[in-house]
Design a protein around this motif. Structure first.
Motif, PDB file in Angstrom:
ATOM      1  N   THR A 229       9.167  -5.851   4.424  1.00  0.00           N
ATOM      2  CA  THR A 229       8.019  -5.541   3.630  1.00  0.00           C
ATOM      3  C   THR A 229       7.677  -4.165   3.722  1.00  0.00           C
ATOM      4  N   ALA A 230       7.816  -3.696   4.809  1.00  0.00           N
ATOM      5  CA  ALA A 230       7.806  -2.071   5.045  1.00  0.00           C
ATOM      6  C   ALA A 230       8.625  -1.253   3.997  1.00  0.00           C
ATOM      7  N   ALA A 231      10.002  -1.774   3.998  1.00  0.00           N
ATOM      8  CA  ALA A 231      10.828  -0.991   3.330  1.00  0.00           C
ATOM      9  C   ALA A 231      10.619  -1.422   1.859  1.00  0.00           C
ATOM     10  N   SER A 232      10.261  -2.501   1.507  1.00  0.00           N
ATOM     11  CA  SER A 232       9.839  -2.657  -0.088  1.00  0.00           C
ATOM     12  C   SER A 232       8.356  -1.846  -0.521  1.00  0.00           C
ATOM     13  N   SER A 233       7.588  -1.810   0.345  1.00  0.00           N
ATOM     14  CA  SER A 233       6.526  -1.097  -0.117  1.00  0.00           C
ATOM     15  C   SER A 233       6.888   0.280  -0.113  1.00  0.00           C
ATOM     16  N   GLN A 234       7.642   0.829   0.698  1.00  0.00           N
ATOM     17  CA  GLN A 234       8.154   2.411   0.815  1.00  0.00           C
ATOM     18  C   GLN A 234       8.926   2.713  -0.686  1.00  0.00           C
ATOM     19  N   ALA A 235       9.823   1.733  -0.748  1.00  0.00           N
ATOM     20  CA  ALA A 235      10.623   1.959  -2.167  1.00  0.00           C
ATOM     21  C   ALA A 235       9.358   1.809  -3.520  1.00  0.00           C
ATOM     22  N   GLN A 236       8.613   1.073  -3.336  1.00  0.00           N
ATOM     23  CA  GLN A 236       7.563   0.998  -4.389  1.00  0.00           C
ATOM     24  C   GLN A 236       6.983   2.371  -4.595  1.00  0.00           C
ATOM     25  N   THR A 237       6.275   2.967  -3.610  1.00  0.00           N
ATOM     26  CA  THR A 237       5.655   4.064  -3.473  1.00  0.00           C
ATOM     27  C   THR A 237       6.669   5.320  -3.969  1.00  0.00           C
ATOM     28  N   GLN A 238       7.609   5.184  -3.455  1.00  0.00           N
ATOM     29  CA  GLN A 238       8.605   6.271  -3.785  1.00  0.00           C
ATOM     30  C   GLN A 238       8.820   6.269  -5.305  1.00  0.00           C
ATOM     31  N   GLY A 239       9.112   5.135  -5.843  1.00  0.00           N
ATOM     32  CA  GLY A 239       9.223   5.035  -7.344  1.00  0.00           C
ATOM     33  C   GLY A 239       7.965   5.338  -8.127  1.00  0.00           C
ATOM     34  N   ALA A 240       6.726   5.070  -7.665  1.00  0.00           N
ATOM     35  CA  ALA A 240       5.606   5.609  -8.246  1.00  0.00           C
ATOM     36  C   ALA A 240       5.414   7.061  -8.440  1.00  0.00           C
ATOM     37  N   MET A 241       5.598   7.737  -7.063  1.00  0.00           N
ATOM     38  CA  MET A 241       5.720   8.982  -7.138  1.00  0.00           C
ATOM     39  C   MET A 241       6.855   9.701  -8.153  1.00  0.00           C
TER      40      MET A 241
END
Length: 157
Positions: free
Chosen positions: A126-138
């Protein structure tokens, strides 16, 4: 070193460091047409607003988002499910060996450990998915910001 160069270095350093000291990945704009520091600041503000409204990404909100929970993995009921499965399996094996209660207790303990491992694994995913989603948005925001600044005559790095 002229004043404009000094200003650009200071501005790029200030823009690349957030309040908590971590580096941001925001593109750095260099004046390609002799824009003044005031004009660059004005253009950066306009492009920031434009990129925010066109991408729907607010870098300030992304930076201030709470980190994923840490500590012992207790969510999802994985431990309880593991204990129930282990107790059932242990009771069957214990019944064959002659002591269903002892087998169930051993199975429950083992199942709890396996369930805890599953819970930790789920939390990491879940943490890895959240980080990837944040990075994609940025990344999306930064591409829009960079395109706007290039359109206003800046070189982006």
């Amino acid at each position: 070193m002229n004043t404009l160069t000094k200003y650009c270095i200071v501005a790029s350093l200030a823009a690349s460091i957030s309040l908590d000291g971590s580096a941001q990945s925001r593109p750095i704009a260099y004046p390609a047409r002799g824009q003044s520091p005031q004009k660059q600041q004005q253009d950066e503000g306009a492009c920031y607003s434009w990129a925010k409204s066109n991408t729907g990404v607010d870098p300030a909100a992304v930076a201030n988002a709470p980190p994923p929970p840490s500590g012992p993995a207790v969510g999802g009921g994985e431990r309880v499910q593991g204990a129930a499965r282990g107790a059932a399996g242990g009771a069957v094996i214990g019944a064959i060996a002659g002591d269903a209660g002892k087998g169930a207790a051993i199975g429950a303990a083992t199942g709890t450990a396996v369930g805890g491992s599953r819970a930790r694994q789920n939390r990491r995913a879940t943490a890895a998915s959240s980080q990837a989603q944040t990075q994609g948005a940025m990344d999306t925001f930064n591409r829009a910001f960079g395109a706007c600044m290039e359109g206003r005559g800046y070189t982006i790095r």
